[in-house]
Design a protein around this motif. Structure first.
Motif, PDB file in Angstrom:
ATOM      1  N   SER A   9      -8.761   0.354   8.629  1.00 41.27           N
ATOM      2  CA  SER A   9      -7.808   0.870   7.660  1.00 41.27           C
ATOM      3  C   SER A   9      -6.355   0.878   8.161  1.00 41.27           C
ATOM      4  N   THR A  10      -5.443   0.704   7.239  1.00 38.10           N
ATOM      5  CA  THR A  10      -4.010   0.809   7.526  1.00 38.10           C
ATOM      6  C   THR A  10      -3.465   2.036   6.777  1.00 38.10           C
ATOM      7  N   PRO A  11      -2.358   2.647   7.186  1.00 42.24           N
ATOM      8  CA  PRO A  11      -1.479   2.248   8.277  1.00 42.24           C
ATOM      9  C   PRO A  11      -2.149   2.401   9.632  1.00 42.24           C
TER      10      PRO A  11
ATOM     11  N   SER B 266       0.810  -1.214   0.000  1.00 38.89           N
ATOM     12  CA  SER B 266       0.000   0.000   0.000  1.00 38.89           C
ATOM     13  C   SER B 266       0.843   1.263   0.000  1.00 38.89           C
TER      14      SER B 266
ATOM     15  N   ASP C 230      -4.371   6.635  10.411  1.00 40.26           N
ATOM     16  CA  ASP C 230      -4.374   7.457   9.207  1.00 40.26           C
ATOM     17  C   ASP C 230      -2.950   7.949   8.961  1.00 40.26           C
ATOM     18  N   SER C 231      -2.519   7.909   7.692  1.00 39.25           N
ATOM     19  CA  SER C 231      -1.125   8.276   7.395  1.00 39.25           C
ATOM     20  C   SER C 231      -0.827   9.730   7.756  1.00 39.25           C
TER      21      SER C 231
ATOM     22  N   SER D  10     -12.234   5.054   3.919  1.00 38.17           N
ATOM     23  CA  SER D  10     -11.665   3.780   4.379  1.00 38.17           C
ATOM     24  C   SER D  10     -12.535   3.178   5.472  1.00 38.17           C
ATOM     25  N   SER D  11     -12.306   1.897   5.736  1.00 42.43           N
ATOM     26  CA  SER D  11     -13.059   1.237   6.807  1.00 42.43           C
ATOM     27  C   SER D  11     -12.391   1.564   8.146  1.00 42.43           C
TER      28      SER D  11
ATOM     29  N   ARG E 101     -10.301  11.612   9.552  1.00 39.57           N
ATOM     30  CA  ARG E 101     -10.617  12.640   8.539  1.00 39.57           C
ATOM     31  C   ARG E 101     -10.991  11.967   7.232  1.00 39.57           C
ATOM     32  N   ASP E 102     -10.962  10.616   7.231  1.00 38.49           N
ATOM     33  CA  ASP E 102     -11.128   9.891   5.978  1.00 38.49           C
ATOM     34  C   ASP E 102     -12.405   9.057   6.018  1.00 38.49           C
TER      35      ASP E 102
ATOM     36  N   HIS F 218      -5.782  -7.910   6.989  1.00 33.97           N
ATOM     37  CA  HIS F 218      -5.371  -6.817   7.875  1.00 33.97           C
ATOM     38  C   HIS F 218      -6.392  -6.633   9.001  1.00 33.97           C
TER      39      HIS F 218
ATOM     40  N   PHE G 218      -0.318   4.298   0.895  1.00 27.84           N
ATOM     41  CA  PHE G 218      -0.533   5.089   2.113  1.00 27.84           C
ATOM     42  C   PHE G 218       0.370   4.551   3.235  1.00 27.84           C
TER      43      PHE G 218
END
Ligand SMILES: N[C@@H](CCC(=O)N[C@@H](CS)C(=O)NCC(=O)O)C(=O)O
Length: 306
Positions: A73-75, A20, A93-94, A69-70, A65-66, A47, A22
Protein backbone atom coordinates in the motif's frame (compact mmCIF):
# COMPACT_ATOMS: atom_id res chain seq x y z
CA UNK A 1 8.23 21.46 19.75
CA UNK A 2 10.81 20.63 17.12
CA UNK A 3 13.15 17.78 17.78
CA UNK A 4 15.62 18.53 15.05
CA UNK A 5 18.04 15.66 15.82
CA UNK A 6 18.42 13.05 14.54
CA UNK A 7 15.57 13.49 12.06
CA UNK A 8 17.08 16.60 10.45
CA UNK A 9 19.96 14.41 9.36
CA UNK A 10 17.64 11.99 7.61
CA UNK A 11 16.50 12.18 4.02
CA UNK A 12 12.94 11.37 3.01
CA UNK A 13 11.60 9.69 -0.07
CA UNK A 14 7.87 9.31 -0.63
CA UNK A 15 6.43 6.74 -3.02
CA UNK A 16 2.93 7.79 -3.91
CA UNK A 17 0.20 6.82 -6.33
CA UNK A 18 -0.38 9.90 -8.45
CA UNK A 19 -4.16 10.06 -8.13
CA UNK A 20 -4.61 8.83 -4.60
CA UNK A 21 -6.29 10.85 -1.90
CA UNK A 22 -4.46 8.98 0.93
CA UNK A 23 -1.24 9.95 -0.81
CA UNK A 24 -2.33 13.57 -1.10
CA UNK A 25 -2.78 13.51 2.69
CA UNK A 26 0.86 12.42 3.16
CA UNK A 27 2.11 15.00 0.63
CA UNK A 28 0.10 17.68 2.44
CA UNK A 29 1.63 16.67 5.80
CA UNK A 30 5.11 17.16 4.32
CA UNK A 31 4.14 20.59 2.96
CA UNK A 32 2.65 21.65 6.29
CA UNK A 33 5.78 20.81 8.30
CA UNK A 34 8.06 22.22 5.55
CA UNK A 35 10.05 18.99 5.46
CA UNK A 36 12.12 18.62 2.29
CA UNK A 37 11.63 15.31 0.50
CA UNK A 38 11.89 13.65 -2.85
CA UNK A 39 8.99 11.79 -4.36
CA UNK A 40 8.38 9.10 -6.91
CA UNK A 41 5.02 8.80 -8.61
CA UNK A 42 3.62 5.39 -9.32
CA UNK A 43 0.41 4.08 -10.82
CA UNK A 44 -1.90 1.36 -9.46
CA UNK A 45 -0.45 -2.19 -9.74
CA UNK A 46 2.91 -0.80 -10.83
CA UNK A 47 3.31 0.63 -7.33
CA UNK A 48 4.13 -2.94 -6.24
CA UNK A 49 7.49 -2.85 -8.10
CA UNK A 50 8.49 0.28 -6.20
CA UNK A 51 7.15 -0.43 -2.70
CA UNK A 52 8.32 -4.09 -2.68
CA UNK A 53 11.94 -2.96 -2.69
CA UNK A 54 11.31 -0.99 0.51
CA UNK A 55 9.16 -3.68 2.17
CA UNK A 56 11.78 -6.36 1.50
CA UNK A 57 14.26 -4.41 3.66
CA UNK A 58 11.97 -5.08 6.64
CA UNK A 59 12.62 -1.80 8.48
CA UNK A 60 9.00 -0.86 9.24
CA UNK A 61 8.62 -0.54 13.02
CA UNK A 62 4.86 0.04 13.17
CA UNK A 63 2.01 -2.42 13.19
CA UNK A 64 -0.38 -1.70 10.32
CA UNK A 65 -3.72 -0.33 11.54
CA UNK A 66 -5.31 -0.89 8.14
CA UNK A 67 -6.56 -4.35 7.21
CA UNK A 68 -8.12 -3.15 3.93
CA UNK A 69 -4.94 -2.39 1.99
CA UNK A 70 -2.29 -4.76 0.71
CA UNK A 71 1.23 -4.86 2.23
CA UNK A 72 2.34 -2.84 -0.85
CA UNK A 73 0.00 0.00 0.00
CA UNK A 74 0.91 3.64 -0.60
CA UNK A 75 1.80 6.22 0.67
CA UNK A 76 5.12 4.56 1.42
CA UNK A 77 7.73 6.71 3.14
CA UNK A 78 11.35 5.59 3.07
CA UNK A 79 13.59 7.25 5.67
CA UNK A 80 17.27 7.17 4.76
CA UNK A 81 20.37 8.40 6.57
CA UNK A 82 21.88 11.77 5.62
CA UNK A 83 23.78 10.30 2.68
CA UNK A 84 20.50 8.97 1.28
CA UNK A 85 21.97 5.49 0.87
CA UNK A 86 21.13 3.61 4.06
CA UNK A 87 17.42 2.86 4.55
CA UNK A 88 16.68 3.26 8.27
CA UNK A 89 12.91 3.03 8.59
CA UNK A 90 9.79 2.86 6.47
CA UNK A 91 6.14 3.87 6.91
CA UNK A 92 3.21 2.46 4.97
CA UNK A 93 0.21 4.38 6.19
CA UNK A 94 -0.84 8.03 5.87
CA UNK A 95 -1.67 8.31 9.58
CA UNK A 96 1.74 6.92 10.59
CA UNK A 97 3.45 9.45 8.30
CA UNK A 98 1.39 12.36 9.66
CA UNK A 99 2.02 11.25 13.26
CA UNK A 100 5.76 10.78 12.64
CA UNK A 101 6.14 14.24 11.09
CA UNK A 102 4.05 15.76 13.91
CA UNK A 103 6.22 14.13 16.57
CA UNK A 104 9.46 15.24 14.96
CA UNK A 105 8.90 18.45 13.04
CA UNK A 106 6.30 20.51 14.92
CA UNK A 107 7.51 24.04 15.69
CA UNK A 108 5.93 27.12 17.22
CA UNK A 109 4.73 28.15 13.76
CA UNK A 110 3.84 24.75 12.36
CA UNK A 111 2.26 23.46 15.53
CA UNK A 112 1.58 19.79 16.16
CA UNK A 113 -1.51 18.91 14.15
CA UNK A 114 -2.82 16.58 16.86
CA UNK A 115 -2.63 19.10 19.71
CA UNK A 116 -3.18 22.34 17.74
CA UNK A 117 -6.73 22.68 19.12
CA UNK A 118 -5.54 22.11 22.69
CA UNK A 119 -4.53 18.96 24.55
CA UNK A 120 -8.15 18.29 25.53
CA UNK A 121 -9.01 17.89 21.82
CA UNK A 122 -6.20 15.47 20.97
CA UNK A 123 -8.31 12.32 21.33
CA UNK A 124 -11.06 13.91 19.24
CA UNK A 125 -8.58 14.74 16.45
CA UNK A 126 -7.41 11.10 16.40
CA UNK A 127 -11.02 9.91 16.38
CA UNK A 128 -11.99 12.19 13.49
CA UNK A 129 -8.93 11.27 11.45
CA UNK A 130 -9.62 7.55 11.90
CA UNK A 131 -13.26 7.99 10.93
CA UNK A 132 -12.38 9.96 7.78
CA UNK A 133 -9.75 7.37 6.81
CA UNK A 134 -12.04 4.42 7.37
CA UNK A 135 -15.37 5.79 6.17
CA UNK A 136 -14.87 8.72 3.79
CA UNK A 137 -11.55 7.49 2.38
CA UNK A 138 -12.95 4.08 1.50
CA UNK A 139 -16.16 5.51 -0.01
CA UNK A 140 -14.05 7.76 -2.25
CA UNK A 141 -12.20 4.73 -3.63
CA UNK A 142 -15.54 3.11 -4.60
CA UNK A 143 -16.76 6.38 -6.15
CA UNK A 144 -13.52 6.98 -8.05
CA UNK A 145 -12.94 3.60 -9.66
CA UNK A 146 -16.51 2.58 -10.39
CA UNK A 147 -17.29 5.92 -12.00
CA UNK A 148 -14.17 5.92 -14.21
CA UNK A 149 -14.03 2.21 -15.02
CA UNK A 150 -17.72 1.32 -15.34
CA UNK A 151 -20.27 4.17 -15.26
CA UNK A 152 -18.46 6.66 -17.48
CA UNK A 153 -15.97 4.25 -19.04
CA UNK A 154 -16.15 5.40 -22.67
CA UNK A 155 -15.58 9.05 -21.86
CA UNK A 156 -13.09 8.33 -19.11
CA UNK A 157 -11.01 5.72 -20.94
CA UNK A 158 -8.63 8.10 -22.71
CA UNK A 159 -8.08 10.55 -19.80
CA UNK A 160 -7.65 7.54 -17.45
CA UNK A 161 -5.09 6.00 -19.79
CA UNK A 162 -3.30 9.32 -20.31
CA UNK A 163 -2.86 10.14 -16.61
CA UNK A 164 0.69 8.76 -16.37
CA UNK A 165 1.93 10.98 -19.20
CA UNK A 166 0.01 13.93 -17.75
CA UNK A 167 1.78 13.53 -14.40
CA UNK A 168 5.16 12.63 -15.92
CA UNK A 169 5.45 9.41 -13.95
CA UNK A 170 8.12 8.08 -16.32
CA UNK A 171 7.96 6.91 -19.91
CA UNK A 172 7.86 3.13 -19.48
CA UNK A 173 5.32 3.24 -16.66
CA UNK A 174 3.13 5.72 -18.57
CA UNK A 175 3.27 3.57 -21.68
CA UNK A 176 2.38 0.38 -19.82
CA UNK A 177 -0.49 2.17 -18.10
CA UNK A 178 -1.67 3.67 -21.38
CA UNK A 179 -1.99 0.23 -22.95
CA UNK A 180 -3.19 -1.74 -19.97
CA UNK A 181 -5.30 0.70 -17.90
CA UNK A 182 -8.71 -0.59 -19.12
CA UNK A 183 -7.76 -4.10 -18.00
CA UNK A 184 -5.89 -3.00 -14.87
CA UNK A 185 -8.79 -0.74 -13.84
CA UNK A 186 -11.28 -3.61 -14.21
CA UNK A 187 -8.96 -5.97 -12.38
CA UNK A 188 -8.62 -3.51 -9.54
CA UNK A 189 -12.38 -3.09 -9.07
CA UNK A 190 -12.75 -6.89 -9.12
CA UNK A 191 -9.98 -7.50 -6.58
CA UNK A 192 -11.14 -4.73 -4.25
CA UNK A 193 -14.76 -5.86 -4.70
CA UNK A 194 -16.17 -2.56 -5.92
CA UNK A 195 -19.73 -3.04 -7.19
CA UNK A 196 -22.59 -0.84 -8.40
CA UNK A 197 -24.16 -1.18 -4.93
CA UNK A 198 -20.99 0.00 -3.22
CA UNK A 199 -20.83 2.90 -5.68
CA UNK A 200 -24.40 3.96 -4.83
CA UNK A 201 -23.65 3.59 -1.14
CA UNK A 202 -20.52 5.74 -1.54
CA UNK A 203 -22.72 8.67 -2.64
CA UNK A 204 -24.73 8.39 0.58
CA UNK A 205 -21.63 7.96 2.72
CA UNK A 206 -20.03 11.08 1.23
CA UNK A 207 -23.22 13.09 1.74
CA UNK A 208 -23.44 11.95 5.36
CA UNK A 209 -19.75 12.69 6.05
CA UNK A 210 -20.10 16.17 4.57
CA UNK A 211 -23.29 16.73 6.59
CA UNK A 212 -21.55 15.72 9.83
CA UNK A 213 -18.47 17.82 9.03
CA UNK A 214 -20.70 20.82 8.20
CA UNK A 215 -22.34 20.48 11.62
CA UNK A 216 -18.90 20.59 13.28
CA UNK A 217 -18.07 23.69 11.25
CA UNK A 218 -21.22 25.40 12.55
CA UNK A 219 -19.61 25.26 15.98
CA UNK A 220 -15.99 26.17 15.21
CA UNK A 221 -13.90 27.46 12.28
CA UNK A 222 -12.03 24.16 11.94
CA UNK A 223 -13.27 20.59 12.38
CA UNK A 224 -11.86 20.04 15.86
CA UNK A 225 -11.83 23.59 17.17
CA UNK A 226 -10.20 26.94 16.53
CA UNK A 227 -7.13 25.74 14.62
CA UNK A 228 -6.15 23.59 11.69
CA UNK A 229 -5.60 19.99 12.82
CA UNK A 230 -4.92 16.53 11.41
CA UNK A 231 -8.70 16.15 11.10
CA UNK A 232 -8.92 19.06 8.60
CA UNK A 233 -5.98 17.90 6.49
CA UNK A 234 -7.34 14.36 6.41
CA UNK A 235 -10.87 15.44 5.51
CA UNK A 236 -9.66 17.86 2.83
CA UNK A 237 -7.14 15.52 1.20
CA UNK A 238 -9.55 12.58 1.18
CA UNK A 239 -12.27 14.76 -0.37
CA UNK A 240 -10.39 16.10 -3.35
CA UNK A 241 -11.90 13.53 -5.74
CA UNK A 242 -15.52 13.91 -4.63
CA UNK A 243 -15.17 17.68 -4.90
CA UNK A 244 -13.27 17.54 -8.19
CA UNK A 245 -10.53 19.85 -6.83
CA UNK A 246 -8.29 20.81 -9.74
CA UNK A 247 -4.57 21.54 -9.93
CA UNK A 248 -5.46 25.23 -10.28
CA UNK A 249 -7.50 25.01 -7.07
CA UNK A 250 -4.58 23.53 -5.15
CA UNK A 251 -4.42 19.80 -5.79
CA UNK A 252 -0.74 19.04 -6.09
CA UNK A 253 -0.81 16.93 -9.25
CA UNK A 254 -2.80 16.92 -12.48
CA UNK A 255 -6.23 15.37 -12.05
CA UNK A 256 -9.15 14.80 -14.46
CA UNK A 257 -11.21 17.37 -16.32
CA UNK A 258 -14.94 17.54 -15.38
CA UNK A 259 -16.11 15.60 -18.45
CA UNK A 260 -14.11 12.56 -17.31
CA UNK A 261 -16.75 12.08 -14.62
CA UNK A 262 -20.31 10.85 -15.18
CA UNK A 263 -23.14 13.37 -14.89
CA UNK A 264 -24.17 11.93 -11.51
CA UNK A 265 -20.61 12.19 -10.21
CA UNK A 266 -20.43 15.81 -11.38
CA UNK A 267 -23.77 16.51 -9.71
CA UNK A 268 -22.42 15.10 -6.43
CA UNK A 269 -19.27 17.22 -6.74
CA UNK A 270 -21.39 20.36 -7.17
CA UNK A 271 -23.75 19.38 -4.35
CA UNK A 272 -20.88 18.77 -1.90
CA UNK A 273 -19.03 21.89 -2.98
CA UNK A 274 -22.04 23.95 -1.90
CA UNK A 275 -22.00 22.58 1.67
CA UNK A 276 -20.19 24.26 4.54
CA UNK A 277 -17.71 21.37 4.64
CA UNK A 278 -17.17 21.62 0.87
CA UNK A 279 -16.43 25.34 1.13
CA UNK A 280 -14.04 24.60 4.00
CA UNK A 281 -12.09 22.12 1.86
CA UNK A 282 -11.94 24.50 -1.12
CA UNK A 283 -10.60 27.23 1.19
CA UNK A 284 -8.03 24.90 2.78
CA UNK A 285 -6.70 23.87 -0.64
CA UNK A 286 -6.49 27.53 -1.63
CA UNK A 287 -4.97 28.91 1.55
CA UNK A 288 -3.18 26.09 3.34
CA UNK A 289 -2.03 23.54 0.81
CA UNK A 290 1.18 25.18 -0.37
CA UNK A 291 1.73 28.29 1.72
CA UNK A 292 5.46 28.73 2.24
CA UNK A 293 6.27 25.07 1.64
CA UNK A 294 9.29 24.09 -0.46
CA UNK A 295 8.17 22.21 -3.53
CA UNK A 296 9.32 18.59 -3.39
CA UNK A 297 11.74 17.24 -5.97
CA UNK A 298 10.58 14.44 -8.18
CA UNK A 299 13.10 11.62 -8.27
CA UNK A 300 13.70 10.44 -11.81
CA UNK A 301 13.92 6.69 -11.93
CA UNK A 302 14.74 4.22 -14.64
CA UNK A 303 11.85 4.86 -17.04
CA UNK A 304 9.59 5.48 -14.06
CA UNK A 305 9.31 2.02 -12.63
CA UNK A 306 12.14 1.24 -10.22
N1 LIG B 1 -5.00 3.30 5.41
C1 LIG B 1 -4.13 3.52 4.39
C2 LIG B 1 -4.89 3.37 3.09
C3 LIG B 1 -3.99 3.56 1.94
C4 LIG B 1 -4.60 3.09 0.64
O1 LIG B 1 -5.73 2.62 0.55
N2 LIG B 1 -3.78 3.26 -0.42
C5 LIG B 1 -4.17 2.87 -1.74
C6 LIG B 1 -4.14 4.06 -2.67
S1 LIG B 1 -5.53 5.09 -2.40
C7 LIG B 1 -3.15 1.87 -2.26
O2 LIG B 1 -1.98 2.14 -2.32
N3 LIG B 1 -3.66 0.71 -2.66
C8 LIG B 1 -2.85 -0.31 -3.24
C9 LIG B 1 -2.50 -1.43 -2.30
O3 LIG B 1 -3.12 -1.54 -1.21
O4 LIG B 1 -1.60 -2.20 -2.69
C10 LIG B 1 -3.54 4.91 4.57
O5 LIG B 1 -4.19 5.79 5.12
O6 LIG B 1 -2.40 5.10 4.15
Amino acid sequence: MAKSQPEASNTYHLLSIALSHFNEKARWAFSYYRVPYTYQLVLPWMHIFATKRIIDKDVCKRESRDSGSSPYSTPCLAVYDASGKQLEESFHDSHDILAYLSENFATEEQVNLYTSCGPEKEAEVYRLEKRYDEVLGKAVVDFFYHDLVAVNKWRAMLPFAWIGFKNRVGFLQSLMWFGLSPVLGRLLTAVVGITAERYEKAFETCREEFRQASLLLEKSPYLAGDCLSAADITFAALSFVVLGITHEEGYQLQSFSPKTWSSQARALQQELRATKAGQHVIRLFKEQRYFGAPLPKQKRTLLGLW
